[in-house]
Design a protein around this motif. Sequence first.
Motif, PDB file in Angstrom:
ATOM      1  N   GLN A 199      10.955  20.617   9.833  1.00 54.70           N
ATOM      2  CA  GLN A 199      12.171  20.463   9.036  1.00 54.70           C
ATOM      3  C   GLN A 199      12.250  19.054   8.463  1.00 54.70           C
ATOM      4  N   ALA A 200      11.811  18.046   9.216  1.00 58.54           N
ATOM      5  CA  ALA A 200      11.826  16.675   8.699  1.00 58.54           C
ATOM      6  C   ALA A 200      10.923  16.575   7.470  1.00 58.54           C
ATOM      7  N   GLU A 201       9.758  17.175   7.542  1.00 57.50           N
ATOM      8  CA  GLU A 201       8.836  17.161   6.404  1.00 57.50           C
ATOM      9  C   GLU A 201       9.437  17.900   5.210  1.00 57.50           C
ATOM     10  N   LEU A 202      10.037  19.060   5.476  1.00 59.49           N
ATOM     11  CA  LEU A 202      10.664  19.847   4.419  1.00 59.49           C
ATOM     12  C   LEU A 202      11.788  19.064   3.743  1.00 59.49           C
ATOM     13  N   ASN A 230       0.839  -1.180   0.000  1.00 61.42           N
ATOM     14  CA  ASN A 230       0.000   0.000   0.000  1.00 61.42           C
ATOM     15  C   ASN A 230       0.886   1.247   0.000  1.00 61.42           C
ATOM     16  N   ALA A 231       0.602   2.201  -0.875  1.00 55.92           N
ATOM     17  CA  ALA A 231       1.421   3.410  -1.028  1.00 55.92           C
ATOM     18  C   ALA A 231       1.397   4.276   0.223  1.00 55.92           C
ATOM     19  N   THR A 232       0.256   4.333   0.892  1.00 54.49           N
ATOM     20  CA  THR A 232       0.136   5.155   2.102  1.00 54.49           C
ATOM     21  C   THR A 232       1.006   4.601   3.217  1.00 54.49           C
ATOM     22  N   GLU A 233       0.967   3.296   3.396  1.00 51.83           N
ATOM     23  CA  GLU A 233       1.792   2.669   4.431  1.00 51.83           C
ATOM     24  C   GLU A 233       3.275   2.876   4.143  1.00 51.83           C
ATOM     25  N   ARG A 234       3.647   2.792   2.876  1.00 46.92           N
ATOM     26  CA  ARG A 234       5.048   2.995   2.491  1.00 46.92           C
ATOM     27  C   ARG A 234       5.468   4.429   2.773  1.00 46.92           C
ATOM     28  N   ALA A 235       4.597   5.397   2.486  1.00 45.36           N
ATOM     29  CA  ALA A 235       4.919   6.804   2.742  1.00 45.36           C
ATOM     30  C   ALA A 235       5.074   7.057   4.239  1.00 45.36           C
ATOM     31  N   ILE A 236       4.197   6.442   5.043  1.00 39.16           N
ATOM     32  CA  ILE A 236       4.299   6.591   6.502  1.00 39.16           C
ATOM     33  C   ILE A 236       5.597   5.983   7.002  1.00 39.16           C
ATOM     34  N   ARG A 237       5.970   4.829   6.494  1.00 40.95           N
ATOM     35  CA  ARG A 237       7.210   4.170   6.914  1.00 40.95           C
ATOM     36  C   ARG A 237       8.431   5.011   6.510  1.00 40.95           C
ATOM     37  N   THR A 238       8.382   5.588   5.306  1.00 40.20           N
ATOM     38  CA  THR A 238       9.490   6.438   4.850  1.00 40.20           C
ATOM     39  C   THR A 238       9.653   7.644   5.764  1.00 40.20           C
ATOM     40  N   PHE A 239       8.528   8.307   6.095  1.00 44.13           N
ATOM     41  CA  PHE A 239       8.617   9.469   6.985  1.00 44.13           C
ATOM     42  C   PHE A 239       9.132   9.054   8.357  1.00 44.13           C
ATOM     43  N   LYS A 240       8.616   7.940   8.875  1.00 44.16           N
ATOM     44  CA  LYS A 240       9.033   7.473  10.195  1.00 44.16           C
ATOM     45  C   LYS A 240      10.540   7.208  10.224  1.00 44.16           C
ATOM     46  N   ASN A 241      11.055   6.534   9.209  1.00 40.44           N
ATOM     47  CA  ASN A 241      12.499   6.257   9.142  1.00 40.44           C
ATOM     48  C   ASN A 241      13.307   7.544   9.022  1.00 40.44           C
ATOM     49  N   HIS A 242      12.813   8.483   8.214  1.00 37.24           N
ATOM     50  CA  HIS A 242      13.497   9.765   8.037  1.00 37.24           C
ATOM     51  C   HIS A 242      13.520  10.553   9.349  1.00 37.24           C
ATOM     52  N   PHE A 243      12.394  10.567  10.050  1.00 35.21           N
ATOM     53  CA  PHE A 243      12.302  11.312  11.300  1.00 35.21           C
ATOM     54  C   PHE A 243      13.176  10.680  12.388  1.00 35.21           C
TER      55      PHE A 243
END
Length: 190
Positions: free
Chosen positions: A36-39, A1-14
């Motif tokens: 700043q993490a989002e940016l 699922n694309a949404t789950e992947r996006a959440i996982r990417t943000f979580k790892n980045h943060f």
Amino acid sequence: NATERAIRTFKNHFIAGLCSVDKNFPLHLWDKLIPQAELSLNLLRGSCINPKLSAYAQLNGTFDYNNTPLAPPGTRVLVHDKPKTRDSWAPHAIDGWYLGPALELYRCYNVWIWETRSERICDTLSWFPTQVKMPTATTNERILANLLDIKEALRQQTTGTPVLDDKQSHTKQLEEMTETLTNLSKQHLK
């Protein structure tokens, strides 16, 4: 699922951003690091509409790093206190933590001030990173840069310069020495 992947990417980045903060950074400020993490994530991530653009550029236009400099989140800083806001014998800077850029202002930063326990937007900081080393030139790189400057100055002499007259033998010796040292420096940099 694309949404789950996006959440996982943000979580790892943060989480990676939290791992780069100074060891004394007050972790109750973690939520202040989210903008700043989002940016930075949107600057790194490609746009779904046009893959040649970042997600940030697709929504907001080109990001100007000169206008809005970025630094590692949670870096310890000293914030310059302007003469109008401090006593004449008071310290010229106070401790703080970098939270992110102040996007609406030119070359300004959001900083959490330890002394007042509040955020402040400021434009003059001294940085004290512990997790990320600030880029510096090595001795060899500085020597090579100076030698290349000398070489260029010898190549583009201005008329009427008595020290660098082509007829003098020391000019030729200086050019040969510069050429030799430049080649040696380049070999050491490899």
